[in-house]
Design a protein around this motif. Structure first.
Motif, PDB file in Angstrom:
ATOM      1  N   THR A   1       0.823  -1.213   0.000  1.00  0.00           N
ATOM      2  CA  THR A   1       0.000   0.000   0.000  1.00  0.00           C
ATOM      3  C   THR A   1       0.854   1.258   0.000  1.00  0.00           C
ATOM      4  O   THR A   1       0.555   2.234  -0.688  1.00  0.00           O
ATOM      5  CB  THR A   1      -0.933  -0.001   1.224  1.00  0.00           C
ATOM      6  N   PHE A   2       1.945   1.230   0.782  1.00  0.00           N
ATOM      7  CA  PHE A   2       2.789   2.415   0.918  1.00  0.00           C
ATOM      8  C   PHE A   2       4.077   2.321   0.100  1.00  0.00           C
ATOM      9  O   PHE A   2       5.025   3.076   0.348  1.00  0.00           O
ATOM     10  CB  PHE A   2       3.133   2.631   2.400  1.00  0.00           C
ATOM     11  N   ASP A   3       4.100   1.390  -0.872  1.00  0.00           N
ATOM     12  CA  ASP A   3       5.238   1.252  -1.782  1.00  0.00           C
ATOM     13  C   ASP A   3       6.542   1.025  -1.022  1.00  0.00           C
ATOM     14  O   ASP A   3       7.564   1.677  -1.276  1.00  0.00           O
ATOM     15  CB  ASP A   3       5.360   2.494  -2.679  1.00  0.00           C
ATOM     16  N   LEU A   4       6.516   0.074  -0.074  1.00  0.00           N
ATOM     17  CA  LEU A   4       7.695  -0.230   0.730  1.00  0.00           C
ATOM     18  C   LEU A   4       8.086  -1.709   0.639  1.00  0.00           C
ATOM     19  O   LEU A   4       8.728  -2.239   1.542  1.00  0.00           O
ATOM     20  CB  LEU A   4       7.436   0.139   2.204  1.00  0.00           C
ATOM     21  N   LEU A   5       7.693  -2.347  -0.443  1.00  0.00           N
ATOM     22  CA  LEU A   5       8.010  -3.770  -0.591  1.00  0.00           C
ATOM     23  C   LEU A   5       9.515  -4.004  -0.648  1.00  0.00           C
ATOM     24  O   LEU A   5      10.016  -5.004  -0.110  1.00  0.00           O
ATOM     25  CB  LEU A   5       7.348  -4.322  -1.855  1.00  0.00           C
ATOM     26  N   GLN A   6      10.238  -3.119  -1.277  1.00  0.00           N
ATOM     27  CA  GLN A   6      11.684  -3.287  -1.366  1.00  0.00           C
ATOM     28  C   GLN A   6      12.329  -3.188   0.014  1.00  0.00           C
ATOM     29  O   GLN A   6      13.249  -3.946   0.343  1.00  0.00           O
ATOM     30  CB  GLN A   6      12.292  -2.243  -2.303  1.00  0.00           C
ATOM     31  N   ALA A   7      11.854  -2.259   0.835  1.00  0.00           N
ATOM     32  CA  ALA A   7      12.379  -2.132   2.196  1.00  0.00           C
ATOM     33  C   ALA A   7      12.076  -3.385   3.012  1.00  0.00           C
ATOM     34  O   ALA A   7      12.907  -3.845   3.799  1.00  0.00           O
ATOM     35  CB  ALA A   7      11.784  -0.893   2.875  1.00  0.00           C
ATOM     36  N   MET A   8      10.888  -3.957   2.810  1.00  0.00           N
ATOM     37  CA  MET A   8      10.535  -5.173   3.527  1.00  0.00           C
ATOM     38  C   MET A   8      11.413  -6.341   3.085  1.00  0.00           C
ATOM     39  O   MET A   8      11.849  -7.157   3.903  1.00  0.00           O
ATOM     40  CB  MET A   8       9.068  -5.507   3.298  1.00  0.00           C
ATOM     41  N   ASP A   9      11.694  -6.428   1.784  1.00  0.00           N
ATOM     42  CA  ASP A   9      12.551  -7.499   1.288  1.00  0.00           C
ATOM     43  C   ASP A   9      13.962  -7.382   1.854  1.00  0.00           C
ATOM     44  O   ASP A   9      14.629  -8.387   2.127  1.00  0.00           O
ATOM     45  CB  ASP A   9      12.600  -7.475  -0.241  1.00  0.00           C
ATOM     46  N   THR A  10      14.428  -6.160   2.038  1.00  0.00           N
ATOM     47  CA  THR A  10      15.747  -5.951   2.640  1.00  0.00           C
ATOM     48  C   THR A  10      15.791  -6.485   4.057  1.00  0.00           C
ATOM     49  O   THR A  10      16.763  -7.129   4.472  1.00  0.00           O
ATOM     50  CB  THR A  10      16.101  -4.451   2.640  1.00  0.00           C
ATOM     51  N   TRP A  11      14.710  -6.251   4.817  1.00  0.00           N
ATOM     52  CA  TRP A  11      14.659  -6.778   6.182  1.00  0.00           C
ATOM     53  C   TRP A  11      14.612  -8.296   6.185  1.00  0.00           C
ATOM     54  O   TRP A  11      15.289  -8.953   6.983  1.00  0.00           O
ATOM     55  CB  TRP A  11      13.429  -6.225   6.905  1.00  0.00           C
ATOM     56  N   ARG A  12      13.854  -8.881   5.288  1.00  0.00           N
ATOM     57  CA  ARG A  12      13.673 -10.335   5.293  1.00  0.00           C
ATOM     58  C   ARG A  12      14.872 -11.076   4.729  1.00  0.00           C
ATOM     59  O   ARG A  12      14.992 -12.290   4.914  1.00  0.00           O
ATOM     60  CB  ARG A  12      12.420 -10.696   4.492  1.00  0.00           C
ATOM     61  N   SER A  13      15.788 -10.383   4.040  1.00  0.00           N
ATOM     62  CA  SER A  13      16.925 -11.076   3.431  1.00  0.00           C
ATOM     63  C   SER A  13      17.900 -11.602   4.473  1.00  0.00           C
ATOM     64  O   SER A  13      18.578 -12.608   4.250  1.00  0.00           O
ATOM     65  CB  SER A  13      17.657 -10.130   2.473  1.00  0.00           C
ATOM     66  N   GLY A  14      18.005 -10.962   5.621  1.00  0.00           N
ATOM     67  CA  GLY A  14      18.869 -11.450   6.684  1.00  0.00           C
ATOM     68  C   GLY A  14      20.323 -11.575   6.268  1.00  0.00           C
ATOM     69  O   GLY A  14      20.961 -12.598   6.502  1.00  0.00           O
ATOM     70  N   GLY A  15      20.880 -10.532   5.682  1.00  0.00           N
ATOM     71  CA  GLY A  15      22.268 -10.563   5.229  1.00  0.00           C
ATOM     72  C   GLY A  15      23.158  -9.654   6.049  1.00  0.00           C
ATOM     73  O   GLY A  15      22.696  -8.764   6.759  1.00  0.00           O
ATOM     74  N   PHE A  16      24.473  -9.889   5.930  1.00  0.00           N
ATOM     75  CA  PHE A  16      25.447  -9.110   6.684  1.00  0.00           C
ATOM     76  C   PHE A  16      26.353  -8.294   5.762  1.00  0.00           C
ATOM     77  O   PHE A  16      27.335  -7.730   6.216  1.00  0.00           O
ATOM     78  CB  PHE A  16      26.311 -10.036   7.545  1.00  0.00           C
ATOM     79  N   SER A  17      26.029  -8.241   4.463  1.00  0.00           N
ATOM     80  CA  SER A  17      26.900  -7.561   3.519  1.00  0.00           C
ATOM     81  C   SER A  17      26.978  -6.058   3.770  1.00  0.00           C
ATOM     82  O   SER A  17      27.976  -5.420   3.423  1.00  0.00           O
ATOM     83  CB  SER A  17      26.424  -7.833   2.082  1.00  0.00           C
TER      84      SER A  17
END
Length: 366
Positions: free
Chosen positions: A204-220
């Motif tokens: 709804t708020f066009d934040l899918l990319q931000a959510m995917d970043t959180w769910r990726s669980g990376g340390f890069s």
């Protein structure tokens, strides 16, 4: 004359049978641990047991060195003290390795706490919805206060994780369970509902990319200045050590714990708060780390029993070793690109979860 048991390793386990774990059917039977009363210690096996912890420390030390040396920038012992390599070492490699250690220990210790409090081997923050609630809190802050500081985001994520964990505990207490496997299923379904709400809000708020970043669980992206909040979760590990004996007693069940003078509800709230803080902070800084709190505590308890205080050093070391191995695999397998740790952990954890379910079916008859 004392008789040596046929399986000395099992004779070292506690012989006391705790209260019926949450979710175990009333008529279920399980393997009774063999009593060690009147048995001689196994002299042949004592030396390997004494060497097990130092050997594990050595393995972790080797993995730490490997984590510090492996990466896209070529750092070797020969060029380590040159200006460029030393700066990269301090800015990127050391913070990343410390973040791996802190996050791994925090999530595995959180798994220990939840398994003790629920008396169920299949629960941890990602299977009871705690991590999903923390993610919802992060998204709410991105929508409501986009410029919020990291500390404010961690506070809100922790609050959501705490509320979500309490909701899970309340639901489980009020549901008549016929199998211990149902408990994590309830948590997974609750987490799925929360994740669906999170995805809807993100879309709804066009934040899918931000959510995917959180769910990726990376340390890069972990560098100096970005990992320091994880020192907070190091404090939660210390707090767990001081709560260890109370958690062990609470794991025997509400009635027995209350009878021996333990303030059961207070211990449950403290344990839940520790899990919420560890999950909220880790989610904001690192992201989603699935199954780490499930497989490591089970591996340790199968070998060493259920004494929380004695198991914590082992849980910490094994979790550090596992997350370092997963991170190294992610860095090496498609170098110079990188797989997020959550992908490798999710694969290992899924296999571990299936093994635990099959093992439970062998030891419980319906």
């Amino acid at each position: 004359m004392n008789l040596i048991p046929s399986t000395p390793a099992e004779s070292d386990r506690p012989s006391a049978t705790p209260a019926r774990p949450l979710g175990r059917p009333e008529g279920a039977t399980h393997e009774a641990p063999r009593s060690a009363v009147g048995s001689r210690p196994d002299v042949r096996g004592s030396a390997p047991r004494r060497l097990a912890l130092p050997a594990l420390v050595l393995v972790v030390a080797v993995l730490l060195v490997a984590s510090l040396m492996v990466g896209g920038y070529d750092i070797t012992f020969a060029n380590l003290f040159t200006a460029d390599a030393w700066n990269m070492f301090l800015i990127s490699r050391v913070p990343r390795t410390l973040a791996l250690v802190f996050a791994g220990v925090a999530m595995s210790v959180s798994g220990v706490i939840m398994q003790v409090l629920t008396q169920n081997r299949f629960v941890e923050p990602t299977t009871i919805g705690t991590s999903q609630w923390a993610g919802l809190g992060i998204l709410v802050m991105l929508v409501a206060v986009p410029g919020a500081s990291m500390m404010l985001r961690m506070g809100v994520a922790t609050l959501f994780a705490f509320v979500g964990t309490l909701a899970f505990m309340a639901i489980v207490r009020r549901v008549s369970l016929q199998s211990s496997i149902v408990v994590p299923l309830i948590g997974i379904m609750l987490g799925a509902v929360v994740s669906a709400v999170t995805v809807y809000l993100a879309a709804t708020f066009d934040l899918l990319q931000a959510m995917d970043t959180w769910r990726s669980g990376g340390f890069s992206s972990i560098v100096r200045g970005a990992y320091e909040p994880l020192w907070i979760v190091a404090g939660t590990t210390v707090a767990t050590f001081f709560l260890a004996d109370r958690l062990t007693v609470a794991g025997l069940g509400r009635d027995l714990a209350t009878n021996v003078g333990l303030r059961y509800e207070r211990v449950v709230l403290l344990g839940t708060l520790v899990v919420a803080v560890a999950t909220g902070v880790t989610s904001v800084v690192v992201g989603f780390l699935p199954f780490l709190g499930l497989i490591v505590p089970n591996m340790v308890s199968m070998v060493r029993g259920d004494d929380v205080r004695r198991n914590l050093p082992w849980v910490a070391l094994v979790s550090v070793a596992l997350i370092l191995v997963c991170d190294l695999i992610g860095r090496v397998v498609i170098a110079p690109l990188e797989l997020p740790v959550s992908v490798v952990l999710g694969t290992v954890g899924a296999v571990g979860f299936i093994v635990l379910v099959l093992r439970q079916r062998r030891h419980v008859t319906y």
